[in-house]
Design an enzyme around this catalytic site. Structure first.
Site, PDB file in Angstrom:
ATOM      1  N   SER A 136       0.876  -1.175   0.000  1.00 31.70           N
ATOM      2  CA  SER A 136       0.000   0.000   0.000  1.00 31.70           C
ATOM      3  C   SER A 136       0.913   1.225   0.000  1.00 31.70           C
ATOM      4  O   SER A 136       2.054   1.149   0.466  1.00 31.70           O
ATOM      5  CB  SER A 136      -0.847   0.012   1.278  1.00 31.70           C
ATOM      6  OG  SER A 136      -1.461   1.271   1.457  1.00 31.70           O
ATOM      7  N   TYR A 149      -1.124  -1.153  10.794  1.00 36.81           N
ATOM      8  CA  TYR A 149      -1.376  -1.377   9.364  1.00 36.81           C
ATOM      9  C   TYR A 149      -0.265  -0.749   8.515  1.00 36.81           C
ATOM     10  O   TYR A 149       0.297  -1.406   7.634  1.00 36.81           O
ATOM     11  CB  TYR A 149      -2.732  -0.796   8.966  1.00 36.81           C
ATOM     12  CG  TYR A 149      -3.017  -0.956   7.486  1.00 36.81           C
ATOM     13  CD1 TYR A 149      -3.301  -2.217   6.956  1.00 36.81           C
ATOM     14  CD2 TYR A 149      -2.957   0.136   6.614  1.00 36.81           C
ATOM     15  CE1 TYR A 149      -3.534  -2.372   5.593  1.00 36.81           C
ATOM     16  CE2 TYR A 149      -3.195  -0.017   5.259  1.00 36.81           C
ATOM     17  CZ  TYR A 149      -3.476  -1.272   4.758  1.00 36.81           C
ATOM     18  OH  TYR A 149      -3.696  -1.427   3.402  1.00 36.81           O
TER      19      TYR A 149
HETATM   20  N1  LIG Z   1      -8.847  -0.429  -0.380  1.00 39.32           N
HETATM   21  C1  LIG Z   1      -7.816   0.355  -0.123  1.00 39.32           C
HETATM   22  O1  LIG Z   1      -7.967   1.573   0.080  1.00 39.32           O
HETATM   23  C2  LIG Z   1      -6.409  -0.223  -0.134  1.00 39.32           C
HETATM   24  C3  LIG Z   1      -5.346   0.683  -0.272  1.00 39.32           C
HETATM   25  C4  LIG Z   1      -4.052   0.185  -0.297  1.00 39.32           C
HETATM   26  C5  LIG Z   1      -3.812  -1.165  -0.179  1.00 39.32           C
HETATM   27  N2  LIG Z   1      -4.851  -2.020  -0.034  1.00 39.32           N
HETATM   28  C6  LIG Z   1      -4.535  -3.451   0.119  1.00 39.32           C
HETATM   29  O2  LIG Z   1      -5.126  -4.164  -0.955  1.00 39.32           O
HETATM   30  C7  LIG Z   1      -5.393  -5.500  -0.526  1.00 39.32           C
HETATM   31  C8  LIG Z   1      -6.823  -5.835  -0.879  1.00 39.32           C
HETATM   32  O3  LIG Z   1      -7.672  -4.958  -0.166  1.00 39.32           O
HETATM   33  P1  LIG Z   1      -9.144  -4.549  -0.644  1.00 39.32           P
HETATM   34  O4  LIG Z   1      -9.213  -3.085  -0.630  1.00 39.32           O
HETATM   35  O5  LIG Z   1      -9.515  -5.275  -1.854  1.00 39.32           O
HETATM   36  O6  LIG Z   1      -9.931  -5.088   0.642  1.00 39.32           O
HETATM   37  P2  LIG Z   1     -11.330  -5.809   0.800  1.00 39.32           P
HETATM   38  O7  LIG Z   1     -12.322  -5.294  -0.186  1.00 39.32           O
HETATM   39  O8  LIG Z   1     -11.640  -5.713   2.264  1.00 39.32           O
HETATM   40  O9  LIG Z   1     -10.994  -7.311   0.411  1.00 39.32           O
HETATM   41  C9  LIG Z   1     -10.125  -8.060   1.197  1.00 39.32           C
HETATM   42  C10 LIG Z   1     -10.116  -9.488   0.725  1.00 39.32           C
HETATM   43  O10 LIG Z   1      -9.296 -10.251   1.634  1.00 39.32           O
HETATM   44  C11 LIG Z   1     -10.084 -11.287   2.206  1.00 39.32           C
HETATM   45  N3  LIG Z   1      -9.663 -11.489   3.596  1.00 39.32           N
HETATM   46  C12 LIG Z   1      -9.754 -10.614   4.614  1.00 39.32           C
HETATM   47  N4  LIG Z   1      -9.293 -11.163   5.742  1.00 39.32           N
HETATM   48  C13 LIG Z   1      -8.912 -12.428   5.430  1.00 39.32           C
HETATM   49  C14 LIG Z   1      -8.373 -13.508   6.162  1.00 39.32           C
HETATM   50  N5  LIG Z   1      -8.140 -13.401   7.482  1.00 39.32           N
HETATM   51  N6  LIG Z   1      -8.093 -14.666   5.529  1.00 39.32           N
HETATM   52  C15 LIG Z   1      -8.352 -14.794   4.198  1.00 39.32           C
HETATM   53  N7  LIG Z   1      -8.859 -13.799   3.439  1.00 39.32           N
HETATM   54  C16 LIG Z   1      -9.147 -12.636   4.051  1.00 39.32           C
HETATM   55  C17 LIG Z   1     -11.526 -10.798   2.097  1.00 39.32           C
HETATM   56  O11 LIG Z   1     -12.456 -11.848   2.034  1.00 39.32           O
HETATM   57  P3  LIG Z   1     -13.229 -12.451   3.304  1.00 39.32           P
HETATM   58  O12 LIG Z   1     -13.789 -11.308   4.058  1.00 39.32           O
HETATM   59  O13 LIG Z   1     -14.229 -13.345   2.648  1.00 39.32           O
HETATM   60  O14 LIG Z   1     -12.194 -13.212   4.056  1.00 39.32           O
HETATM   61  C18 LIG Z   1     -11.483 -10.113   0.729  1.00 39.32           C
HETATM   62  O15 LIG Z   1     -11.575 -11.076  -0.289  1.00 39.32           O
HETATM   63  C19 LIG Z   1      -5.096  -5.537   0.974  1.00 39.32           C
HETATM   64  O16 LIG Z   1      -3.833  -6.112   1.174  1.00 39.32           O
HETATM   65  C20 LIG Z   1      -5.087  -4.071   1.370  1.00 39.32           C
HETATM   66  O17 LIG Z   1      -4.263  -3.843   2.494  1.00 39.32           O
HETATM   67  C21 LIG Z   1      -6.158  -1.584  -0.024  1.00 39.32           C
END
Ligand SMILES: NC(=O)c1ccc[n+]([C@@H]2O[C@H](COP(=O)([O-])OP(=O)(O)OC[C@H]3O[C@@H](n4cnc5c(N)ncnc54)[C@H](OP(=O)(O)O)[C@@H]3O)[C@@H](O)[C@H]2O)c1
Length: 257
Positions: A136, A149
């Site tokens: 991130s 985080y």
């Molecule tokens: N959205 C942002 O603003 C942002 C910015 C920078 C970086 N990121 C990074 O991008 C990545 C994806 O994030 P996103 O924004 O797509 O988040 P998201 O919409 O919350 O999706 C997260 C995914 O991870 C799964 N997950 C969560 N906890 C888990 C666990 N304990 N075991 C297995 N699977 C798990 C969730 O599915 P379940 O709930 O079904 O487990 C979901 O499929 C992350 O690493 C996040 O830190 C996000």
């Protein structure tokens, strides 16, 4: 080619799964919610690829090894590993539940490192493979109110860049992909959806971010930041005094209005 994507039941991981499926890659999709994974699998199988789902909580320490052993028993060879699953928790560290502190470390750091360690040796032996670790832009500076985080994502950047260097002559590429704020379920789960970052500064779409990530891993780039504005902010932190960077980071994370 088979791609393993963690966190593929929604958000960026789901969008990445669509892109790989459209390019005829078979998929292994992992997340906790079996029902959401089944929906994604039904949708993507219509594109003519095979989709296997494994419902697992990767924050539980035995999960990465369990996943690896299951795939080995079934003779599934992973050509591309996408360590995407991650989450953040918002609030003062002193008041944070220990479950949330360890949960972030277990998922964002431990599971990512362990999966990389489990799948990398076979890729090196085949002299072929790709790994993408989703970090991130949070990883480029300290993050008051999301201290664990931000620190976990700094780990992912440092670890991935070092690993990319170690394997540079092995035929395997390691990519660290850094999205900035993105419209997914992430902010609501973290509790920072009311922050200035999400309310005032604007977030990118998950589709656009995933496309940047897809291109980065397929090009074998070591470090890729999604979005020019995010790239400028991430780079600027290298030239400003750290105290000021930390104070601005806090302001951005505070709740808006
Ligand atoms: N959205 C942002 O603003 C942002 C910015 C920078 C970086 N990121 C990074 O991008 C990545 C994806 O994030 P996103 O924004 O797509 O988040 P998201 O919409 O919350 O999706 C997260 C995914 O991870 C799964 N997950 C969560 N906890 C888990 C666990 N304990 N075991 C297995 N699977 C798990 C969730 O599915 P379940 O709930 O079904 O487990 C979901 O499929 C992350 O690493 C996040 O830190 C996000």
């Amino acid at each position: 080619m088979t791609v393993l994507i963690t966190g593929a039941s929604g958000g960026i991981g789901y969008e990445l799964a669509k892109l790989f499926a459209r390019d005829h890659h078979n998929l292994v999709l992992v997340a906790r919610s079996a029902d959401k994974l089944a929906q994604v699998a039904n949708e993507l199988q219509t594109l003519g690829v095979s989709v296997k789902t494994v419902a697992l909580d990767l924050a539980q320490p035995p999960a990465p090894k369990f996943l690896f052993d299951q795939l080995r028993r079934e003779n599934v060879i992973i050509d591309i590993l996408i360590n995407n699953a991650g989450y953040g928790a918002y609030g003062d560290f002193a008041q944070m539940q220990q479950e949330d502190i360890l949960g972030q470390i277990n998922l964002n750091i431990t599971a990512l490192t362990q999966l990389t360690h489990l799948f990398l040796p076979a890729m090196v032996a085949r002299r072929s493979g790709r790994i993408m670790n989703v970090a991130s832009t949070a990883g480029f500076q300290p993050g008051p109110l999301m201290a664990v985080y931000y620190a976990s994502k700094a780990y992912v950047i440092s670890f991935s860049e070092a690993l990319a260097n170690e394997v540079r002559k092995s035929g395997v590429t390691v990519t660290c992909f850094c999205p900035g704020a993105t419209h997914t379920g992430f902010a609501k789960r973290a509790g920072n959806d009311q922050s200035r970052l999400f309310k005032q500064l604007g977030a990118m779409s998950a589709e656009k971010v995933a496309l940047d990530g897809y291109r980065a891993v397929m090009e074998g780039r070591t470090l890729a930041i999604s979005g020019v504005h995010n790239w400028m902010v991430a780079e600027s932190t290298r030239f400003a005094p750290r105290k000021i960077v930390t104070a601005i980071s806090r302001w951005i994370s505070e709740k808006s209005g």
